[in-house]
Structure formats: structure tokens, C-alpha cells
Design an enzyme around this catalytic site. Sequence first.
Site, PDB file in Angstrom:
ATOM      1  N   ARG A   1       5.755   2.018  -1.063  1.00  0.00           N
ATOM      2  CA  ARG A   1       6.343   1.104  -1.767  1.00  0.00           C
ATOM      3  C   ARG A   1       5.420   0.428  -2.915  1.00  0.00           C
ATOM      4  O   ARG A   1       5.655   0.142  -3.743  1.00  0.00           O
ATOM      5  CB  ARG A   1       6.499  -0.159  -0.976  1.00  0.00           C
ATOM      6  CG  ARG A   1       5.702  -0.812   0.024  1.00  0.00           C
ATOM      7  CD  ARG A   1       5.915  -1.383   1.026  1.00  0.00           C
ATOM      8  NE  ARG A   1       5.178  -2.454   2.114  1.00  0.00           N
ATOM      9  CZ  ARG A   1       4.497  -1.722   2.989  1.00  0.00           C
ATOM     10  NH1 ARG A   1       4.981  -0.535   3.469  1.00  0.00           N
ATOM     11  NH2 ARG A   1       3.659  -2.195   3.594  1.00  0.00           N
TER      12      ARG A   1
ATOM     13  N   SER B   1      12.412  -2.291   0.863  1.00  0.00           N
ATOM     14  CA  SER B   1      13.595  -2.495   1.781  1.00  0.00           C
ATOM     15  C   SER B   1      13.442  -3.089   2.947  1.00  0.00           C
ATOM     16  O   SER B   1      14.309  -3.670   3.433  1.00  0.00           O
ATOM     17  CB  SER B   1      14.021  -0.946   2.323  1.00  0.00           C
ATOM     18  OG  SER B   1      12.796  -0.276   2.794  1.00  0.00           O
TER      19      SER B   1
ATOM     20  N   ARG C   1       1.222  -7.267  -6.663  1.00  0.00           N
ATOM     21  CA  ARG C   1       1.843  -6.981  -5.508  1.00  0.00           C
ATOM     22  C   ARG C   1       3.165  -6.073  -5.873  1.00  0.00           C
ATOM     23  O   ARG C   1       3.797  -6.162  -6.685  1.00  0.00           O
ATOM     24  CB  ARG C   1       2.296  -8.275  -4.551  1.00  0.00           C
ATOM     25  CG  ARG C   1       2.825  -7.682  -3.342  1.00  0.00           C
ATOM     26  CD  ARG C   1       3.584  -9.070  -2.720  1.00  0.00           C
ATOM     27  NE  ARG C   1       4.305  -8.759  -1.701  1.00  0.00           N
ATOM     28  CZ  ARG C   1       5.115  -9.418  -0.684  1.00  0.00           C
ATOM     29  NH1 ARG C   1       5.226 -10.634  -1.109  1.00  0.00           N
ATOM     30  NH2 ARG C   1       5.728  -8.958   0.347  1.00  0.00           N
ATOM     31  N   HIS C   2       3.313  -5.121  -4.863  1.00  0.00           N
ATOM     32  CA  HIS C   2       4.374  -4.181  -4.919  1.00  0.00           C
ATOM     33  C   HIS C   2       5.729  -4.874  -5.173  1.00  0.00           C
ATOM     34  O   HIS C   2       6.110  -6.144  -4.888  1.00  0.00           O
ATOM     35  CB  HIS C   2       4.322  -3.190  -4.046  1.00  0.00           C
ATOM     36  CG  HIS C   2       5.044  -3.763  -2.715  1.00  0.00           C
ATOM     37  ND1 HIS C   2       6.149  -4.376  -2.142  1.00  0.00           N
ATOM     38  CD2 HIS C   2       3.966  -3.922  -1.633  1.00  0.00           C
ATOM     39  CE1 HIS C   2       6.022  -4.705  -0.901  1.00  0.00           C
ATOM     40  NE2 HIS C   2       4.649  -4.656  -0.706  1.00  0.00           N
ATOM     41  N   GLY C   3       6.731  -4.270  -5.939  1.00  0.00           N
ATOM     42  CA  GLY C   3       8.012  -4.998  -5.781  1.00  0.00           C
ATOM     43  C   GLY C   3       8.835  -4.976  -4.433  1.00  0.00           C
ATOM     44  O   GLY C   3       8.260  -4.363  -3.398  1.00  0.00           O
ATOM     45  N   LEU C   4       9.855  -5.823  -4.580  1.00  0.00           N
ATOM     46  CA  LEU C   4      10.725  -5.951  -3.083  1.00  0.00           C
ATOM     47  C   LEU C   4      10.960  -4.370  -2.675  1.00  0.00           C
ATOM     48  O   LEU C   4      11.422  -3.568  -3.109  1.00  0.00           O
ATOM     49  CB  LEU C   4      11.779  -6.624  -3.855  1.00  0.00           C
ATOM     50  CG  LEU C   4      12.768  -7.228  -2.461  1.00  0.00           C
ATOM     51  CD1 LEU C   4      12.163  -8.270  -1.658  1.00  0.00           C
ATOM     52  CD2 LEU C   4      14.070  -7.600  -2.701  1.00  0.00           C
TER      53      LEU C   4
ATOM     54  N   GLU D   1      -2.291  -1.275   3.490  1.00  0.00           N
ATOM     55  CA  GLU D   1      -1.817  -2.645   4.084  1.00  0.00           C
ATOM     56  C   GLU D   1      -2.406  -2.792   5.515  1.00  0.00           C
ATOM     57  O   GLU D   1      -2.759  -1.543   6.168  1.00  0.00           O
ATOM     58  CB  GLU D   1      -0.382  -2.631   4.118  1.00  0.00           C
ATOM     59  CG  GLU D   1      -0.155  -3.998   4.771  1.00  0.00           C
ATOM     60  CD  GLU D   1      -0.525  -5.275   4.022  1.00  0.00           C
ATOM     61  OE1 GLU D   1      -1.506  -5.536   3.747  1.00  0.00           O
ATOM     62  OE2 GLU D   1       0.433  -6.198   3.381  1.00  0.00           O
TER      63      GLU D   1
END
Length: 246
Positions: free
Chosen positions: A96, A50, A45-48, A120
Site C-alpha cells: 500500500r 483495502s 502516509r499512504h492512500g486509503l 509498519e
Amino acid sequence: MALFASTTGELENSSPLTGGAYDFQRATTSLTQKLSSPKKVTLVRHGLSSWNKEGRVQGSSNQSVLSEAGVAQAERCRMALAEMHFDQCFSSPISRAKSTAEILWEKRDQPLVFLDSLKEAHLFFLEGMRNVDARKKYPKEFTMWREDPSNFCVDGVYPVRKLWETAREAWMEILFTPGENFLVVTHKSILRALICTALGLGPERFRAIDINNGGLSVFSFNKQGEAMLQSLNMTAHMYSDHIFHY
């Protein structure tokens, strides 16, 4: 089949020592026709982002970007997987995830492959709204999305059910690519769909699985296209200098 080096230098089956399965034929329904070879797929899963940080509904919007903390998480993923060989990296083209994949794949030889099937879920008018505001403005729709997502519907479109279709498309694109070891970087909802479709679970199980930002999950596929989930949402590398070998 897990192997280890014996004192004589020969490879022996390590399953009795590790508790690992010898094989998993007929363990699940095949996702594909027969494959040319077994495959191993690592899902990330992508990083945190915004909008993760701001508590907003992201969906397929490209306006949510990787945050400073998300960049650091992607760097941790890269270092944790530095000693792993991957034949190819597939990513969602949404910002992201794309930024996370670019960090993860830094200095690797093969070009990144961006798949629309890894995008997504599209969440229409909810996208960009803070969760607290969406709950107030669209109470019925938001509650359906949170509590009964497979039946969440907008203008005749069921986003989660559609996600199951695109997840199957993504698996076909990934598993029929030459090579045996793949890295996939994408988003939480499509990750849930990828995991569930591989395990033969329907969209009503959408919220039965959770994946953290930077979390790693690993699947093995046999030549019949049957899946075994070996690891789910591994996050040791988020809190330590853990290096993965599998």
C-alpha cells in the site's frame, strides 16, 4: 531561515513577517552526528487501503492493497507536490505504501529507495482481523493495543517499542543520504514513531499523534541533526487543488 524578495530585489529575512523561527539550535536532542548540510524531510502516509476501508488491523501484512480511493489520494499528493524538488524518495516496501510512492514519484528522475526500516509494526495474530472481531476474540490484547500500546506485548516482543528502534534506524538512513530535500512514504504507526523520535518523545506518546491517509508532515533538520516539526498532517490537497511551496 525564511527569506522573501524585497522591492529592491534583495533577499531579506521574512521571519518578522511570518512568525517563523530564525533557528532552532538546541531545540531538541540531536538524532545523529553532525550532518553535511541542513535537511528537509516530507513524510507522507499512504492512500486509503483495502483494509483501512474494511476496518481491519493491517500491521506489516502485505495483503492490504491501495484502494481506488487511495489511488486518487496518491494522485492528489503527486499534484500537490509537483512543484517541489526532492533529491530522493524513500518508501516502505509494503504494497500500500509502495503503490502510493510509485504514483507520487511518477516522472521523477531518481529511482525509488525502499527501506525495511520504514515497514509498519508487526502485530502478529491481530493482522487481518476486523477491529470488531479482534476486540471480541482477544479482548485483553486488543484493549492493550488500543489503550496502552507501548506495553502491548506478544511472546516477549513489544511492537511499538521496537518501532521506536526502527524509526531511529530509518532517520539515520535518510539523513545521511546525499541531498537536502527528501520525500518519505510509509504507514501511520511508523510515522508516529518517526515524528516522536525526532521530537524526543517516547513510545508512551504513540497515540498522541494522528496522521490521515495522504497527510503530509514536514521536518527541518539543522547541521547538528536537531529536528524542527514545521507542519503536521497537512490535508488541504485532499479537498482542493492546493499546490505546496515550502
